[in-house]
Write an enzyme that holds these catalytic residues in place. Structure first.
Site, PDB file in Angstrom:
ATOM      1  N   CYS A   2      -6.417 -30.911 -22.403  1.00  0.00           N
ATOM      2  CA  CYS A   2      -5.217 -30.615 -21.641  1.00  0.00           C
ATOM      3  C   CYS A   2      -5.029 -29.109 -21.587  1.00  0.00           C
ATOM      4  CB  CYS A   2      -3.999 -31.246 -22.304  1.00  0.00           C
ATOM      5  SG  CYS A   2      -4.183 -33.023 -22.542  1.00  0.00           S
ATOM      6  N   ARG A  27      -8.815 -28.200 -16.788  1.00  0.00           N
ATOM      7  CA  ARG A  27      -8.784 -28.872 -18.087  1.00  0.00           C
ATOM      8  C   ARG A  27      -8.258 -30.299 -17.997  1.00  0.00           C
ATOM      9  NH1 ARG A  27      -9.038 -24.849 -22.234  1.00  0.00           N
ATOM     10  NH2 ARG A  27      -8.164 -26.275 -23.747  1.00  0.00           N
ATOM     11  N   TRP A  74      -5.002 -34.435 -19.462  1.00  0.00           N
ATOM     12  CA  TRP A  74      -6.152 -35.309 -19.316  1.00  0.00           C
ATOM     13  C   TRP A  74      -5.817 -36.496 -20.209  1.00  0.00           C
ATOM     14  CZ3 TRP A  74     -10.737 -35.252 -16.621  1.00  0.00           C
ATOM     15  CH2 TRP A  74     -11.640 -36.256 -16.973  1.00  0.00           C
ATOM     16  N   ASN A  98      -2.181 -30.424 -26.909  1.00  0.00           N
ATOM     17  CA  ASN A  98      -3.565 -30.668 -26.517  1.00  0.00           C
ATOM     18  C   ASN A  98      -4.303 -31.094 -27.777  1.00  0.00           C
ATOM     19  OD1 ASN A  98      -6.140 -30.566 -25.400  1.00  0.00           O
ATOM     20  ND2 ASN A  98      -6.350 -28.361 -25.779  1.00  0.00           N
ATOM     21  N   GLY A  99      -4.944 -32.265 -27.774  1.00  0.00           N
ATOM     22  CA  GLY A  99      -5.696 -32.706 -28.951  1.00  0.00           C
ATOM     23  C   GLY A  99      -5.355 -34.133 -29.322  1.00  0.00           C
ATOM     24  N   GLU A 479     -32.944 -32.021 -34.478  1.00  0.00           N
ATOM     25  CA  GLU A 479     -32.091 -31.150 -33.667  1.00  0.00           C
ATOM     26  C   GLU A 479     -31.883 -29.792 -34.360  1.00  0.00           C
ATOM     27  OE1 GLU A 479     -31.072 -30.820 -30.821  1.00  0.00           O
ATOM     28  OE2 GLU A 479     -29.195 -29.724 -30.818  1.00  0.00           O
ATOM     29  N   LYS A 483     -32.875 -26.260 -32.710  1.00  0.00           N
ATOM     30  CA  LYS A 483     -31.920 -25.154 -32.520  1.00  0.00           C
ATOM     31  C   LYS A 483     -32.481 -23.863 -33.107  1.00  0.00           C
ATOM     32  CE  LYS A 483     -29.865 -26.328 -30.094  1.00  0.00           C
ATOM     33  NZ  LYS A 483     -29.655 -27.588 -29.446  1.00  0.00           N
ATOM     34  N   GLU A 486     -35.416 -22.458 -31.012  1.00  0.00           N
ATOM     35  CA  GLU A 486     -34.998 -21.968 -29.701  1.00  0.00           C
ATOM     36  C   GLU A 486     -34.398 -20.578 -29.729  1.00  0.00           C
ATOM     37  OE1 GLU A 486     -32.239 -25.277 -28.666  1.00  0.00           O
ATOM     38  OE2 GLU A 486     -33.042 -24.944 -26.664  1.00  0.00           O
ATOM     39  N   HIS A 502     -46.304 -37.854 -46.902  1.00  0.00           N
ATOM     40  CA  HIS A 502     -47.480 -38.313 -46.144  1.00  0.00           C
ATOM     41  C   HIS A 502     -48.157 -37.171 -45.408  1.00  0.00           C
ATOM     42  CE1 HIS A 502     -46.552 -42.406 -47.161  1.00  0.00           C
ATOM     43  NE2 HIS A 502     -45.288 -42.188 -46.797  1.00  0.00           N
ATOM     44  N   LYS A 602     -31.524 -23.168 -18.665  1.00  0.00           N
ATOM     45  CA  LYS A 602     -30.468 -24.130 -19.008  1.00  0.00           C
ATOM     46  C   LYS A 602     -30.733 -25.481 -18.363  1.00  0.00           C
ATOM     47  CE  LYS A 602     -26.649 -25.310 -20.973  1.00  0.00           C
ATOM     48  NZ  LYS A 602     -26.843 -25.659 -22.378  1.00  0.00           N
TER      49      LYS A 602
HETATM   50  C1  F6R Z   1     -31.873 -27.606 -26.389  1.00  0.00           C
HETATM   51  C2  F6R Z   1     -31.664 -27.881 -24.993  1.00  0.00           C
HETATM   52  C3  F6R Z   1     -32.688 -28.665 -24.271  1.00  0.00           C
HETATM   53  C4  F6R Z   1     -32.008 -29.697 -23.362  1.00  0.00           C
HETATM   54  C5  F6R Z   1     -33.037 -30.410 -22.485  1.00  0.00           C
HETATM   55  C6  F6R Z   1     -32.403 -31.474 -21.627  1.00  0.00           C
HETATM   56  O1  F6R Z   1     -30.859 -26.815 -26.924  1.00  0.00           O
HETATM   57  O2  F6R Z   1     -30.684 -27.491 -24.421  1.00  0.00           O
HETATM   58  O3  F6R Z   1     -33.569 -29.284 -25.140  1.00  0.00           O
HETATM   59  O4  F6R Z   1     -31.330 -30.613 -24.167  1.00  0.00           O
HETATM   60  O5  F6R Z   1     -33.677 -29.458 -21.662  1.00  0.00           O
HETATM   61  O6  F6R Z   1     -31.468 -30.927 -20.754  1.00  0.00           O
HETATM   62  P1  F6R Z   1     -30.372 -31.833 -20.095  1.00  0.00           P
HETATM   63  O7  F6R Z   1     -29.507 -32.334 -21.183  1.00  0.00           O
HETATM   64  O8  F6R Z   1     -29.655 -30.939 -19.156  1.00  0.00           O
HETATM   65  O9  F6R Z   1     -31.075 -32.959 -19.404  1.00  0.00           O
END
Ligand code: F6R
Length: 607
Positions: A2, A27, A74, A98-99, A479, A483, A486, A502, A602
């Site tokens: 919100c 929002r 929202w 909001n929350g 994950e 991270k 990357e 193993h 991205k």
């Molecule tokens: C890692 C990352 C990528 C995305 C992947 C899928 O931090 O951002 O591994 O998760 O490229 O992207 P989407 O989710 O947009 O399909």
């Protein structure tokens, strides 16, 4: 999510509140409302639907007064009706929120017993009644606000307006953002700097647990311990882009800290907190009582799917297959007769995930998209969709989109469990309650930032790092490693903790830190044995666990990152926060480009 605005001003407030709400409409736009003080009395105008409806209402029934609060909603608890629209008010106080207020039920019951009459189905209304209760007992506004906020559990940003108090406006922040705008003889509150940008360029961002007590000429901040605190004043002469990072150095950091809010928004989209049930939108022919499911995605989105595999199997007893989209599409996968496919994607444009979706559609499989970007291709082409409400994610490394995906998938697992008769109403309530606590728990987990920062300083010198986890925390380990790779360019691998012996155990030496994701759950003792194996070979352990886990790990760990105790169901969401912070600070110490790491994009719209 919100939007909140508050103005302690010298000019008519209503048009200014609407101007700010226009900037906040992104929002949420289920309903909107404003309240002002007219001759010291609280007056409200509210309307369901878009802001234009509120503007019409205000044109017909204008509001005077130069001090007021406003809200775009929202809908979370309660339908998007006028009665449920904010501000919520008594004769003495009006609030916008909001929350999520987690303990709204017991508070509401207590207040009803004390004679308060509720007019909405929202969790937020308890805030207005609780403050009123303290005002009735003779507390002045500031004390009443503090006493009420202390009793609220959950994640929230709140602005409060007091009848008869035309020189006071109070804001409170825990988990949901709130900014204070500093004007010339005027003060403002906003859920972000954009809200107050029409009125001032000087903004302070409240920190967790802060309460801001504003008068026309002063802004007093009290920290979580009730002590007077100073907050840095940011001057935003430029456009919204500069404003966007707020108190944070990088978008990724900002997005990590947005997670109490973004998970809350996503969770409340799918749960009815009142009935403690999951509510899914119309899934257009996707049969949740199916015999099997497949979950497809790439990178981080794939790992969200891997966590969901554990949830769907454990909660709903449904066989699940997860795969990386680029593998799935070329392996001529076979489907069960009565199955559905879940496609997880932040961007909704990832070429491999889209191709996998199209392959499934050609093969007559019903498809469900868990997507963050509305109207993206995957969103449009799937039979049905479960939006994740993370908002725009700017940092290339995905953080808040991941936990929003987990939030939607957790709700889906409960819905499938109910559809298949695998869980009863009592179990559904328990799981929903656990989900509702998650935003607050993530906020608690983020408190480990100073320790994580110190550990990251050391980690930034490593060449290789291993991540271990068991059960639903195995994908969290994957994950965590992704991270780190990357954004810090340090080589990292995630392994199932039991798999260590193993092969990967050959990598263990004093130069290779091992990060272990290990909540004190049913699998903890097993993971502890793996930690001992690492320790016996001179490996350096960085263990992310809760207090009970820490007590058992003892001094075999070089470092412990403490996470809050939580229901095992939601632990993957909560433990995502520390692994993200660890990668973030490691990259900061290495000096790499956190928001735009080399070689990455991205949205990957090529094969
Ligand atoms: C890692 C990352 C990528 C995305 C992947 C899928 O931090 O951002 O591994 O998760 O490229 O992207 P989407 O989710 O947009 O399909």
């Amino acid at each position: 999510m919100c939007g909140i605005i508050g103005i302690l001003g010298n000019a008519p407030a209503a048009p200014r509140l609407v101007e700010a709400l226009r900037r906040l409409e992104y929002r949420g736009y289920d309903s909107a409302g404003v309240a002002t003080l007219e001759g010291g009395q609280i007056r409200r105008r509210r309307a369901a639907g878009k802001l234009a409806n509120l503007e019409r209402e205000l044109a017909e029934r204008p509001l005077a007064g130069s001090t007021g609060i406003g809200h775009t909603r929202w809908a979370t608890h309660g339908a998007p009706t006028t009665d449920n629209a904010h501000p919520h008010a008594s004769e003495k106080v009006a609030i916008v929120h909001n929350g999520i207020i987690e303990n709204f039920r017991p508070l509401r019951e207590e207040l009803i017993r004390a004679g308060h009459k509720f007019a909405s189905e929202t969790d937020s209304e308890v805030i207005a009644h609780l403050i009123t209760d303290y005002l009735d007992k003779g507390k002045p506004p500031e004390d009443a606000a503090i006493a009420a906020v202390r009793r609220l559990e959950g994640a929230f940003g709140i602005a409060m307006l007091f009848a008869g108090g035309d020189d006071i406006l109070i804001g409170a922040r825990k988990g949901s953002p709130l900014a204070v705008g500093l004007g010339d003889g005027e003060m403002y509150l906003g859920s972000d700097a954009i809200a107050v940008s029409p009125f001032t360029t000087r903004v302070m961002f409240l920190e967790e647990g802060d309460i801001a007590v504003l008068t026309h000429n002063s802004a007093k901040i009290l920290d979580a311990g009730g002590q007077a605190a100073e907050r840095q004043v940011h001057v935003f002469a430029g456009g919204a882009a500069a404003v966007e990072k707020g108190n944070h150095r990088h978008f990724m950091q900002k997005e990590i800290y947005e997670q109490p809010e973004t998970t809350g928004r996503t969770i409340t989209r799918y749960v009815n907190a009142y009935d403690e049930r999951v509510e899914m939108p119309d899934l257009d022919g996707v049969d949740l009582a199916a015999d099997s499911a497949i979950i497809i995605g790439c990178g981080t989105a794939h790992y969200a799917g891997r966590v969901a595999e554990y949830w769907l199997e454990q909660i709903a007893g449904v066989p699940v297959e997860t795969d990386i989209a680029s593998e799935f599409r070329y392996r001529k996968p076979a489907f069960g007769k009565n199955s559905f496919g879940v496609f997880v994607s932040q961007s909704g444009e990832t070429a491999d995930t889209l191709a996998a979706l199209r392959y499934c559609k050609e093969n007559k499989l019903k498809t469900l998209a868990v997507v963050n970007v509305p109207e993206s291709t995957i969103w449009r082409e799937a039979d049905a969709r479960l939006p994740t409400l993370a908002g725009p994610e700017i940092g290339v490394a995905s953080t808040k989109a991941f936990t929003a995906q987990l939030s939607a998938l957790a709700a889906l697992a409960i819905a499938v469990g109910r559809a298949r008769g695998a869980i009863d109403a009592k179990e559904e309530s328990r799981l929903v309650r656990a989900l509702m606590e998650t935003p607050r728990l993530i906020a608690d987990a983020l408190h480990a930032e100073p320790e994580i920062d110190a550990i990251a300083q050391e980690l930034s010198h490593a060449r290789d790092v291993l991540y271990l986890g068991r059960g639903a925390h195995y994908p969290i380990a994957l994950e965590g490693a992704l991270k780190l790779k990357e954004i810090s360019y340090i080589h990292a691998e995630g392994y199932a903790a039991g798999e260590l012996k193993h092969g990967p155990i050959a990598l263990i030496d004093e130069a290779t830190p091992v990060v272990v994701v290990a909540p004190h759950d049913a699998l903890f003792e097993k993971t502890l044995s793996n930690m001992q194996e690492v320790n016996a070979r001179g490996g350096r352990l960085i263990v992310i666990t809760d207090a009970a886990g820490a007590a058992e790990v003892g001094d075999i760990a070089s470092h412990i990152i403490l996470a809050p105790a939580c229901d095992p169901f939601v632990a993957p969401l909560v433990y995502s926060a520390p692994i993200q912070l660890l990668a973030y600070f490691t990259a900061v110490h290495k000096g790499t480009d956190v928001d735009q790491p080399r070689n990455l994009a991205k949205s990957v719209t090529v094969e």
